[in-house]
Motif scaffolding. Structure first.
Motif, PDB file in Angstrom:
ATOM      1  N   GLN A 298       0.838  -1.189   0.000  1.00 53.37           N
ATOM      2  CA  GLN A 298       0.000   0.000   0.000  1.00 53.37           C
ATOM      3  C   GLN A 298       0.879   1.247   0.000  1.00 53.37           C
ATOM      4  N   VAL A 299       0.404   2.304  -0.648  1.00 56.50           N
ATOM      5  CA  VAL A 299       1.027   3.628  -0.595  1.00 56.50           C
ATOM      6  C   VAL A 299      -0.010   4.581  -0.006  1.00 56.50           C
ATOM      7  N   VAL A 300       0.348   5.204   1.110  1.00 52.33           N
ATOM      8  CA  VAL A 300      -0.587   6.039   1.865  1.00 52.33           C
ATOM      9  C   VAL A 300      -0.222   7.510   1.692  1.00 52.33           C
ATOM     10  N   LEU A 301      -1.220   8.339   1.427  1.00 53.00           N
ATOM     11  CA  LEU A 301      -0.997   9.775   1.291  1.00 53.00           C
ATOM     12  C   LEU A 301      -1.311  10.498   2.585  1.00 53.00           C
ATOM     13  N   ALA A 302      -0.464  11.463   2.934  1.00 53.17           N
ATOM     14  CA  ALA A 302      -0.691  12.334   4.084  1.00 53.17           C
ATOM     15  C   ALA A 302      -0.244  13.735   3.707  1.00 53.17           C
TER      16      ALA A 302
END
Length: 574
Positions: A298-302
């Protein structure tokens, strides 16, 4: 009660862990995001948040923003007749968040988890801790922002195994962390970042393009009010391009209207150097973990700047998949800070969660390297703690003076990855006295670096032959405040009154009206002035019923005028 705080470059917010989940804390305006802006009102009181943000255009000499970028430095920011350090302005924002939390929770708040960019230096972290102390908070933990975001995502998936990358692009900083989740343990494998890269740089690139295309005289950059108006217009254009393919900047300068159309292609072209800088930390973190992008689950954006289309497209191209943004990127870091607060309070819902973190950069000293019997080369970096070691960590290395009978050793401490110290970040210096009349071998010293979970560095030096051990505090850093200075400034800041919470909504509306008034021309400008005077007249009556009705009407007037296509200077930020 421990609260979690995301102390951001553009916006800040607080959250709490209770009833088995993270819960955001609204401010006095009922909003979750509090702009990280401070303004000194004419009556001497301090405005924080949206009211201060509205005054950026109308009172730039009395208003400050983006001061997080100067944390850990000796920069002085002047607001009216008062001078502040960056951590003091941050402390005022923290005081406002603390007051909001106490009003929301109905009990005193004295402890906090505060998030920081993973790549913040020792000086920047200490400045953040000082800001918490100046705000009357005991800082239980400094938590890396991408780690906080990962906590928010992973807290309900503790029984699954996954590897994921957090891509955290805020208003002023960029961080990337790679984490592995297994059997309830969340382990940070690697972190990298850039403390001077964020949404603010994209806004500046749009402003620079406007100057270029409109062929404006560069001397106009010295006009504080104009630059704030133009920055606000660029912000709105940036937000418009997050939702559509075209935007327009329309602004009057010296009685002349200037208009610039901006398309997605224009933005990608002007931001190409920024997008390239985003790639480097990602590639470094992947190299350090020996992972390929295909191995990430997974690649999570913040961070608010990840809302932008060009950023999402870049992430999608880099990783060959769409990133996850199930949690609002503006809020995910604060939510993770609340999870950490729950861990600190040993909440039963988090009994099975364990988290580890890493040192995001290498720490070492300046040394001379012998290149021949009679020649040495100075200015080399000798790492003592390598980047991405699991923290807390303590490492020791032995060093020798250059010559016999040397009276002292001057240790220059650095952070970075370059071979030469001139290309790294200097953290401070330590002067160690040596016993007299000793040879090189007799004057060996062991230098121990200890890096804790808050990202704070302690240096301990031991003279090998005599056994004398000293723990030394880094001196000579202009960005550091002594305990005595902190106490003195704490008392000074206590004297500065924050604008009362119960009247902040009205003060914000009047500041907004003042900003819009200065943007308008002709009959509509005159009419708004009359409406503002009328509203102020109702406030003088102190009749709660009349004031409530007048507030609703005045709010509708401001919304109607600002939604008119002729106004292009909304101050919202990514």
């Amino acid at each position: 009660m421990i609260i979690g705080i995301d102390l951001g470059t553009t916006n800040s917010l607080a959250a709490i862990w209770r009833d088995g989940k993270a819960e955001l804390i609204p401010n006095s305006l009922g909003q979750m995001l509090t702009p990280s802006c401070v303004s000194l009102d004419e009556d001497g009181s301090v405005l924080i948040g949206q009211a201060a943000k509205e005054r950026l255009q109308t009172h730039p000499e009395r208003t400050a923003a983006v001061f997080k970028r100067f944390m850990g430095s000796d920069k002085i920011i002047t607001l009216g007749d008062k001078k502040f350090r960056p951590e003091e302005l941050s402390a005022l924002v923290l005081k406002s968040l603390r007051a909001d939390a106490e009003a929301y929770l109905g009990e005193p708040v004295t402890e906090a988890i505060i998030t920081v960019p993973a790549y913040f230096s020792d000086a920047q972290r200490k400045a953040t801790r000082n800001a918490g102390e100046l705000a009357g908070l005991r800082v239980e933990r400094l938590l890396n922002e991408p780690t906080a975001a990962a906590l928010a995502y992973g807290v309900h998936n503790t029984h699954s195994e996954s590897k994921f990358l957090v891509f955290d692009l805020g208003g002023g900083t960029f961080d990337v962390s790679i984490l592995e989740l297994f059997e309830g343990v969340m382990e940070v494998r690697a972190s990298a970042g850039d403390n001077f890269l964020g949404g603010e740089d994209i806004t500046k690139a749009i402003v620079d393009l406007f100057f270029q295309r409109q062929e404006l005289n560069t001397s106009l950059r010295n006009d504080g009010r104009l630059m704030q108006r133009l920055t606000a217009a660029a912000e709105q254009a940036k937000r418009a391009l997050s939702a559509g393919e075209k935007a327009e900047i329309d602004i009057f300068i010296n009685e002349r209207q200037h208009t610039m159309a901006l398309g997605e292609g224009d933005l990608e072209q002007v931001c190409a150097p920024i997008l390239k800088r985003l790639r480097d930390p990602v590639e470094r973190a992947l190299r350090d973990t020996n992972l390929r992008t295909s191995e990430l689950d997974q690649v999570v954006l913040a961070g608010g700047a990840t809302r932008m289309g060009l950023v999402k497209r870049l992430v999608t191209l880099m990783f060959g998949r769409f990133p996850s943004c199930d949690i609002n990127p503006d809020e995910v870091v604060a939510m993770g800070a609340a999870v950490q607060a729950g861990l600190k309070m040993k909440d039963s819902a988090l009994n099975e969660v364990v988290m580890t973190d890493v040192a995001p950069y290498s720490l070492g000293i300046d040394v001379a390297v012998r290149v021949s019997q009679n020649q040495s080369s100075s200015g080399h970096f000798s790492p003592i703690i390598e980047r991405n070691c699991t923290v807390p960590v303590s490492r020791v290395k032995r060093y020798f003076p250059e010559t016999d009978n040397q009276a002292f050793i001057q240790l220059e401490i650095y952070q970075g990855e370059s071979r030469m110290v001139k290309d790294n970040i200097r953290l401070g210096e330590l002067k160690i006295s040596l016993p007299p009349n000793k040879s090189v071998d007799e004057n060996a010293i062991d230098v121990r670096f200890t890096y804790d979970v808050n990202g704070l560095l302690e240096v301990l030096v031991k003279h090998v032959e005599t056994g004398k051990t000293d723990t030394l505090v880094i001196q000579g850093n202009g960005g550091m405040m002594s305990p005595e200075q902190i106490q003195a400034r704490f008392k000074e800041l206590e004297k500065i009154k924050l604008h009362p919470r119960d009247t902040l909504e009205i003060r914000t509306m009047l500041a907004r009206a003042d900003r819009i008034y200065q943007q308008l021309r002709g009959d509509i400008r005159q009419w708004l002035g009359q409406q503002t005077t009328s509203f102020e007249g109702v406030l003088e009556t102190q009749d709660a019923r009349q004031i409530a009705q007048a507030k609703r009407r005045f709010q509708e007037i401001l919304d109607s005028i600002e939604n008119d296509n002729r106004i292009h200077t909304d101050l919202n930020d990514e």
